[in-house]
Write an enzyme that holds these catalytic residues in place. Structure first.
Site, PDB file in Angstrom:
ATOM      1  N   LEU A 100       0.957   1.106   0.860  1.00  0.00           N
ATOM      2  CA  LEU A 100       0.511  -0.270   1.485  1.00  0.00           C
ATOM      3  C   LEU A 100      -0.881  -0.020   2.035  1.00  0.00           C
ATOM      4  CD1 LEU A 100       3.907  -1.711   3.078  1.00  0.00           C
ATOM      5  CD2 LEU A 100       2.441  -2.560   1.028  1.00  0.00           C
ATOM      6  N   ASP A 101      -1.677  -1.022   1.803  1.00  0.00           N
ATOM      7  CA  ASP A 101      -3.067  -0.899   2.653  1.00  0.00           C
ATOM      8  C   ASP A 101      -2.840  -0.963   4.111  1.00  0.00           C
ATOM      9  OD1 ASP A 101      -4.292  -1.277   0.226  1.00  0.00           O
ATOM     10  OD2 ASP A 101      -4.552  -3.361   0.213  1.00  0.00           O
ATOM     11  N   LYS A 102      -3.767  -0.240   4.769  1.00  0.00           N
ATOM     12  CA  LYS A 102      -3.654  -0.121   6.191  1.00  0.00           C
ATOM     13  C   LYS A 102      -3.581  -1.476   6.982  1.00  0.00           C
ATOM     14  CE  LYS A 102      -6.333   1.746  10.111  1.00  0.00           C
ATOM     15  NZ  LYS A 102      -7.659   2.122  10.742  1.00  0.00           N
ATOM     16  N   HIS A 186      -5.227  -2.314  -4.243  1.00  0.00           N
ATOM     17  CA  HIS A 186      -5.607  -3.826  -3.851  1.00  0.00           C
ATOM     18  C   HIS A 186      -5.347  -4.737  -4.881  1.00  0.00           C
ATOM     19  CE1 HIS A 186      -7.311  -2.214  -0.130  1.00  0.00           C
ATOM     20  NE2 HIS A 186      -8.304  -1.555  -0.772  1.00  0.00           N
TER      21      HIS A 186
END
Length: 239
Positions: A100-102, A186
Protein backbone atom coordinates in the site's frame (compact mmCIF):
# COMPACT_ATOMS: atom_id res chain seq x y z
CA UNK A 1 15.44 -28.41 15.15
CA UNK A 2 18.41 -26.91 16.99
CA UNK A 3 17.52 -25.13 20.20
CA UNK A 4 19.23 -21.87 19.21
CA UNK A 5 17.38 -21.79 15.87
CA UNK A 6 14.07 -22.57 17.59
CA UNK A 7 14.42 -19.51 19.83
CA UNK A 8 15.97 -17.10 17.33
CA UNK A 9 13.32 -17.92 14.72
CA UNK A 10 10.70 -16.67 17.16
CA UNK A 11 12.40 -13.28 17.35
CA UNK A 12 13.63 -13.52 20.94
CA UNK A 13 17.19 -12.44 20.11
CA UNK A 14 19.91 -12.96 17.55
CA UNK A 15 21.29 -16.46 17.13
CA UNK A 16 24.60 -15.49 18.75
CA UNK A 17 22.88 -13.89 21.76
CA UNK A 18 20.59 -16.89 22.16
CA UNK A 19 23.64 -19.17 22.36
CA UNK A 20 24.99 -17.07 25.22
CA UNK A 21 21.64 -17.24 27.03
CA UNK A 22 21.54 -21.01 26.62
CA UNK A 23 25.02 -21.36 28.13
CA UNK A 24 23.85 -19.28 31.11
CA UNK A 25 21.14 -21.87 31.81
CA UNK A 26 18.24 -19.58 30.95
CA UNK A 27 16.52 -22.08 28.65
CA UNK A 28 14.54 -25.13 29.75
CA UNK A 29 13.23 -27.98 27.63
CA UNK A 30 10.58 -30.12 29.28
CA UNK A 31 11.57 -28.62 32.61
CA UNK A 32 15.30 -29.36 32.33
CA UNK A 33 18.04 -26.76 31.85
CA UNK A 34 19.75 -27.22 28.50
CA UNK A 35 23.14 -25.56 28.00
CA UNK A 36 23.89 -27.02 24.56
CA UNK A 37 22.69 -24.68 21.77
CA UNK A 38 22.82 -27.55 19.27
CA UNK A 39 20.36 -29.60 21.33
CA UNK A 40 17.64 -31.05 19.09
CA UNK A 41 14.24 -29.98 20.38
CA UNK A 42 11.82 -32.94 20.40
CA UNK A 43 8.47 -32.58 18.68
CA UNK A 44 5.81 -31.08 20.98
CA UNK A 45 8.42 -30.30 23.66
CA UNK A 46 7.80 -27.55 26.21
CA UNK A 47 10.43 -24.82 25.83
CA UNK A 48 10.82 -21.84 28.13
CA UNK A 49 13.16 -18.86 27.95
CA UNK A 50 13.75 -16.67 31.01
CA UNK A 51 10.75 -18.28 32.68
CA UNK A 52 8.31 -17.76 29.79
CA UNK A 53 7.05 -20.53 27.54
CA UNK A 54 7.97 -20.21 23.88
CA UNK A 55 5.70 -21.91 21.34
CA UNK A 56 7.26 -22.45 17.95
CA UNK A 57 5.28 -21.35 14.88
CA UNK A 58 6.33 -22.42 11.42
CA UNK A 59 4.02 -19.80 9.91
CA UNK A 60 2.64 -16.61 11.43
CA UNK A 61 -0.21 -14.56 9.98
CA UNK A 62 -1.35 -11.04 10.91
CA UNK A 63 -3.70 -8.39 9.61
CA UNK A 64 -2.94 -4.72 10.17
CA UNK A 65 -4.82 -1.51 9.58
CA UNK A 66 -1.92 0.30 7.96
CA UNK A 67 -1.90 3.99 8.78
CA UNK A 68 -0.98 6.77 6.37
CA UNK A 69 2.70 7.65 6.51
CA UNK A 70 4.01 4.12 7.12
CA UNK A 71 5.86 2.10 4.48
CA UNK A 72 4.70 -1.34 3.34
CA UNK A 73 8.17 -2.86 3.54
CA UNK A 74 10.23 -4.98 5.91
CA UNK A 75 12.75 -2.32 6.89
CA UNK A 76 13.86 1.21 6.14
CA UNK A 77 16.67 3.21 7.70
CA UNK A 78 14.80 6.51 7.72
CA UNK A 79 11.07 5.78 7.78
CA UNK A 80 8.75 3.61 9.84
CA UNK A 81 7.52 0.36 8.27
CA UNK A 82 4.57 -1.90 9.04
CA UNK A 83 6.91 -4.37 10.76
CA UNK A 84 8.06 -1.62 13.11
CA UNK A 85 4.47 -1.44 14.35
CA UNK A 86 4.43 -5.06 15.51
CA UNK A 87 5.54 -4.72 19.12
CA UNK A 88 5.03 -8.31 20.31
CA UNK A 89 7.75 -10.92 19.90
CA UNK A 90 7.45 -12.32 16.39
CA UNK A 91 9.22 -14.32 13.74
CA UNK A 92 12.11 -12.46 12.15
CA UNK A 93 11.12 -13.49 8.60
CA UNK A 94 7.74 -11.72 8.41
CA UNK A 95 6.92 -9.59 5.38
CA UNK A 96 3.92 -7.62 4.07
CA UNK A 97 1.87 -9.25 1.32
CA UNK A 98 1.72 -6.73 -1.48
CA UNK A 99 2.02 -3.01 -0.95
CA UNK A 100 0.00 0.00 0.00
CA UNK A 101 1.46 3.38 -0.89
CA UNK A 102 2.79 5.51 1.94
CA UNK A 103 -0.22 7.82 1.61
CA UNK A 104 -2.70 4.92 1.51
CA UNK A 105 -4.23 3.00 4.40
CA UNK A 106 -6.20 -0.08 5.33
CA UNK A 107 -5.80 -3.83 5.28
CA UNK A 108 -2.36 -5.29 4.84
CA UNK A 109 -1.55 -8.92 5.51
CA UNK A 110 1.77 -9.78 7.14
CA UNK A 111 3.13 -13.33 7.16
CA UNK A 112 6.11 -15.55 6.46
CA UNK A 113 4.28 -17.96 4.16
CA UNK A 114 5.91 -17.31 0.79
CA UNK A 115 3.82 -19.78 -1.18
CA UNK A 116 0.55 -18.33 0.09
CA UNK A 117 1.71 -14.76 -0.50
CA UNK A 118 2.66 -15.58 -4.10
CA UNK A 119 -0.75 -17.14 -4.69
CA UNK A 120 -2.58 -14.13 -3.27
CA UNK A 121 -0.62 -11.67 -5.40
CA UNK A 122 -0.49 -13.54 -8.71
CA UNK A 123 -2.95 -11.92 -11.19
CA UNK A 124 -3.69 -15.32 -12.76
CA UNK A 125 -5.41 -16.42 -9.54
CA UNK A 126 -7.89 -13.51 -9.65
CA UNK A 127 -7.82 -12.83 -5.90
CA UNK A 128 -10.07 -9.83 -5.36
CA UNK A 129 -8.79 -6.76 -3.51
CA UNK A 130 -11.47 -4.27 -2.49
CA UNK A 131 -10.80 -0.58 -1.92
CA UNK A 132 -12.61 2.56 -0.83
CA UNK A 133 -11.43 5.68 -2.65
CA UNK A 134 -12.35 9.35 -2.84
CA UNK A 135 -12.00 11.71 -5.79
CA UNK A 136 -12.55 15.49 -5.33
CA UNK A 137 -14.96 15.91 -8.25
CA UNK A 138 -18.58 15.01 -8.86
CA UNK A 139 -18.82 11.80 -10.88
CA UNK A 140 -21.63 9.80 -12.41
CA UNK A 141 -21.68 6.09 -13.17
CA UNK A 142 -21.05 6.75 -16.85
CA UNK A 143 -17.75 8.45 -15.93
CA UNK A 144 -16.33 5.31 -14.38
CA UNK A 145 -18.04 2.71 -16.60
CA UNK A 146 -14.93 2.17 -18.82
CA UNK A 147 -13.15 0.62 -15.84
CA UNK A 148 -15.54 -2.34 -16.00
CA UNK A 149 -14.17 -3.31 -19.41
CA UNK A 150 -10.47 -2.85 -18.75
CA UNK A 151 -8.49 0.19 -19.82
CA UNK A 152 -4.94 1.05 -20.76
CA UNK A 153 -3.50 3.09 -17.90
CA UNK A 154 0.20 3.13 -18.69
CA UNK A 155 2.38 2.75 -21.76
CA UNK A 156 2.32 -1.03 -21.83
CA UNK A 157 -0.22 -1.83 -19.14
CA UNK A 158 -3.87 -2.69 -19.57
CA UNK A 159 -6.00 -3.20 -16.47
CA UNK A 160 -8.21 -6.23 -16.14
CA UNK A 161 -11.95 -5.41 -15.87
CA UNK A 162 -12.73 -3.98 -12.45
CA UNK A 163 -15.88 -4.02 -10.35
CA UNK A 164 -16.67 -0.42 -9.52
CA UNK A 165 -19.59 1.48 -8.04
CA UNK A 166 -20.30 4.95 -6.70
CA UNK A 167 -21.09 4.97 -2.98
CA UNK A 168 -21.91 8.65 -2.70
CA UNK A 169 -21.50 11.75 -4.85
CA UNK A 170 -21.36 15.33 -3.66
CA UNK A 171 -20.39 18.58 -5.32
CA UNK A 172 -16.73 18.32 -4.37
CA UNK A 173 -16.25 14.62 -3.61
CA UNK A 174 -17.20 11.20 -4.97
CA UNK A 175 -16.76 8.08 -2.86
CA UNK A 176 -16.19 4.89 -4.85
CA UNK A 177 -15.73 1.19 -4.17
CA UNK A 178 -13.44 -0.61 -6.60
CA UNK A 179 -12.44 -4.27 -6.74
CA UNK A 180 -9.43 -5.38 -8.76
CA UNK A 181 -7.55 -8.66 -9.09
CA UNK A 182 -4.16 -7.12 -9.81
CA UNK A 183 -2.06 -4.70 -7.80
CA UNK A 184 0.64 -3.04 -9.82
CA UNK A 185 2.45 0.13 -8.71
CA UNK A 186 -0.05 2.99 -8.21
CA UNK A 187 -2.49 1.02 -10.37
CA UNK A 188 -5.79 2.39 -9.07
CA UNK A 189 -4.55 5.97 -9.10
CA UNK A 190 -3.30 5.57 -12.66
CA UNK A 191 -6.54 3.91 -13.79
CA UNK A 192 -8.57 6.94 -12.76
CA UNK A 193 -6.07 9.37 -14.23
CA UNK A 194 -6.37 7.43 -17.49
CA UNK A 195 -10.05 8.37 -17.50
CA UNK A 196 -9.31 12.04 -16.82
CA UNK A 197 -6.45 14.07 -15.43
CA UNK A 198 -8.99 15.57 -13.03
CA UNK A 199 -9.76 12.22 -11.40
CA UNK A 200 -7.07 12.40 -8.72
CA UNK A 201 -7.44 9.82 -5.96
CA UNK A 202 -7.09 11.71 -2.67
CA UNK A 203 -7.96 8.83 -0.34
CA UNK A 204 -7.38 5.11 -0.80
CA UNK A 205 -8.16 2.45 1.77
CA UNK A 206 -7.97 -1.30 1.23
CA UNK A 207 -10.96 -3.04 2.77
CA UNK A 208 -10.38 -6.69 1.95
CA UNK A 209 -8.13 -9.22 0.24
CA UNK A 210 -9.74 -12.44 -0.84
CA UNK A 211 -12.11 -13.52 1.92
CA UNK A 212 -10.28 -11.60 4.64
CA UNK A 213 -11.93 -8.30 5.59
CA UNK A 214 -10.30 -5.52 7.57
CA UNK A 215 -11.38 -5.77 11.20
CA UNK A 216 -13.34 -2.58 11.93
CA UNK A 217 -12.13 -2.72 15.53
CA UNK A 218 -8.53 -2.12 14.46
CA UNK A 219 -7.55 1.53 14.68
CA UNK A 220 -4.86 2.77 12.25
CA UNK A 221 -1.59 1.14 13.27
CA UNK A 222 -3.27 -1.69 15.20
CA UNK A 223 -2.90 -5.35 14.25
CA UNK A 224 -3.98 -8.80 15.30
CA UNK A 225 -3.26 -12.39 14.39
CA UNK A 226 -5.50 -13.94 11.78
CA UNK A 227 -8.07 -16.37 13.10
CA UNK A 228 -7.97 -20.04 12.10
CA UNK A 229 -11.01 -19.43 9.88
CA UNK A 230 -9.32 -16.52 8.11
CA UNK A 231 -6.13 -18.49 7.51
CA UNK A 232 -8.13 -21.38 6.09
CA UNK A 233 -10.05 -19.00 3.83
CA UNK A 234 -6.77 -17.71 2.41
CA UNK A 235 -5.29 -21.19 2.06
CA UNK A 236 -8.23 -22.30 -0.05
CA UNK A 237 -6.73 -20.12 -2.75
CA UNK A 238 -3.94 -22.68 -2.96
CA UNK A 239 -6.33 -25.48 -3.87
Amino acid sequence: MRLDKYLSDMGLASRSDIKKEIRKGLVLVNGEIIRDSSFSVPLHASVSYRGEEVCYEEFSYYMMNKPIGVLSSTEDRKQKTVLDLITEKHRKDLFPVGRLDKDSEGLILIMNDGQLAHTLLSPKNHIEKRYYIEIPVLLEDSDIAPLRFGIQYDKDLIAEPAKVRILSAEKEKTAIEIIITEGKFHQIKKMFLALSENYVVTKLKRLSMGKVVLDENLAPGDYRRLSTEEIEALQRALE
